[in-house]
Scaffold this active site. Structure first.
Site, short mmCIF file in Angstrom:
data_model
loop_
_atom_site.label_atom_id
_atom_site.label_comp_id
_atom_site.label_asym_id
_atom_site.label_seq_id
_atom_site.Cartn_x
_atom_site.Cartn_y
_atom_site.Cartn_z
N LYS A 13 0.64 -15.02 5.80
CA LYS A 13 -0.72 -15.40 6.23
C LYS A 13 -1.15 -14.58 7.45
O LYS A 13 -2.28 -14.10 7.53
CB LYS A 13 -0.78 -16.90 6.58
CG LYS A 13 -0.40 -17.82 5.43
CD LYS A 13 -0.49 -19.29 5.81
CE LYS A 13 0.46 -19.72 6.90
NZ LYS A 13 1.91 -19.59 6.55
N ARG A 88 -3.76 -27.80 8.16
CA ARG A 88 -2.41 -28.00 7.63
C ARG A 88 -2.17 -29.42 7.17
O ARG A 88 -1.08 -29.73 6.68
CB ARG A 88 -1.41 -27.71 8.74
CG ARG A 88 -0.63 -26.43 8.56
CD ARG A 88 0.12 -26.24 9.84
NE ARG A 88 1.30 -25.48 9.69
CZ ARG A 88 1.40 -24.20 10.03
NH1 ARG A 88 0.38 -23.55 10.49
NH2 ARG A 88 2.54 -23.60 9.90
N ARG A 127 12.20 -11.39 10.29
CA ARG A 127 11.02 -11.22 11.15
C ARG A 127 11.43 -10.99 12.60
O ARG A 127 12.30 -11.67 13.13
CB ARG A 127 10.12 -12.45 11.06
CG ARG A 127 8.98 -12.39 12.08
CD ARG A 127 7.86 -13.37 11.81
NE ARG A 127 8.30 -14.69 11.46
CZ ARG A 127 7.51 -15.59 10.91
NH1 ARG A 127 6.26 -15.30 10.64
NH2 ARG A 127 7.98 -16.79 10.62
N ARG A 160 11.92 -15.44 16.26
CA ARG A 160 11.32 -16.73 16.62
C ARG A 160 12.34 -17.86 16.52
O ARG A 160 13.12 -17.92 15.56
CB ARG A 160 10.14 -17.02 15.68
CG ARG A 160 8.83 -16.55 16.24
CD ARG A 160 7.69 -16.61 15.25
NE ARG A 160 7.51 -17.87 14.55
CZ ARG A 160 6.50 -18.10 13.71
NH1 ARG A 160 5.61 -17.15 13.48
NH2 ARG A 160 6.40 -19.25 13.10
N ARG A 171 10.79 -26.51 7.80
CA ARG A 171 9.37 -26.11 7.75
C ARG A 171 8.87 -26.05 6.31
O ARG A 171 7.72 -26.41 6.03
CB ARG A 171 9.18 -24.74 8.44
CG ARG A 171 9.31 -24.84 9.95
CD ARG A 171 9.51 -23.49 10.60
NE ARG A 171 8.43 -22.56 10.38
CZ ARG A 171 8.54 -21.24 10.46
NH1 ARG A 171 9.72 -20.70 10.77
NH2 ARG A 171 7.50 -20.47 10.27
#
Ligand code: AP5
Length: 214
Positions: A13, A88, A127, A160, A171
């Site tokens: 996203k 969300r 990431r 992260r 998540r």
């Protein structure tokens, strides 16, 4: 035009939202980025959001709704917006409908980005992000020129805290429980919903988004 990018953690996203906003001149509103900046700056919002984010939980609706109302209030009237990571939950979506209706606007497109969990898990494991400018890299798919260092400003890249495997699994569960029901919510509105396969090269996914907003 008001566009919502909907999809699970790691689906792209942020990557796609930034490219779409750049191509169309829209404002990219990414609530995750706003919250991470608030944490970096040590604001009251950042301090309240911190624990939820690190546990992979959603930040309470009212905090997010107030935050988005503030962002929308600061935008020039009629500017195009690409929402990434918002709404969300159904209460967030209802609040957005109300805020937009008050400005004579509505959600025009809901773009649902789709990929299998194994793709998402690999992307999040790889990431790396720049804590200074927010640039996002991936050790597998989009590495920086120099390992561990941001191309733009030379800052050391970080993994992260919420990208560790256990938090990623949580998540994904939270997404299915709280956010996936938004597909049904938006099927009941006038917004056009477009599903875009996101397990492709970045450019290919971006082409799907551009077609969706054309
Ligand atoms: P947020 O930052 O919004 O996290 P998220 O939705 O979990 O999404 P991610 O940022 O993990 O992934 P992404 O889909 O943007 O993928 P990206 O482009 O980075 O939210 C974080 C937290 O903040 C939440 O858990 C919650 O606590 C809180 N929060 C935020 N908004 C909230 C709200 N509205 N309500 C309540 N709480 C909220 O890509 C991932 C990786 O893959 C990158 O390394 C990238 O380089 C790579 N990649 C991207 N596309 C491709 C591709 N096509 N091929 C190969 N690699 C790719």
């Amino acid at each position: 035009m008001v566009v919502i990018l909907l999809g699970p953690p790691g689906v792209g996203k942020g990557t796609q939202g930034a490219l779409l906003a750049e191509a169309t001149g829209a404002k990219h509103v990414a609530t995750g980025d706003v919250l991470r900046a608030a944490r970096r700056d040590g604001t009251a919002l950042g301090k309240r959001a911190q624990g939820y984010m690190d546990r992979g939980e959603l930040v309470p609706d009212q905090l997010i709704i107030d935050l988005v109302r503030e962002v929308l209030g600061d935008l020039p009237r009629g500017v195009d917006v690409v929402f990434d990571g918002f709404p969300r939950t159904v209460p967030q979506a209802e609040a957005l409908e109300g805020a937009l209706a008050g400005a004579g606007r509505r959600v025009d497109r809901v773009i649902v980005l789709e990929a299998d969990d194994e793709v998402l898990v690999k992307r999040m494991a790889g990431r790396r992000s720049c804590p200074t400018c927010g640039a996002v890299y991936n050790v597998h798919f989009n590495p920086p020129k120099q390992e561990g260092v941001c191309d733009r400003d030379g800052t050391a890249l970080v993994h992260r805290a919420d990208d560790d495997p256990a938090t990623v699994r949580h998540r994904l569960d939270v997404y299915r429980r709280d956010t996936a029901p938004l597909v049904r919510f938006y099927e009941g509105t006038s917004a056009r919903m477009v599903r875009v396969p996101a397990d492709r090269a970045v450019d290919e996914v971006q082409n799907g988004l551009r077609k969706a907003v054309a």
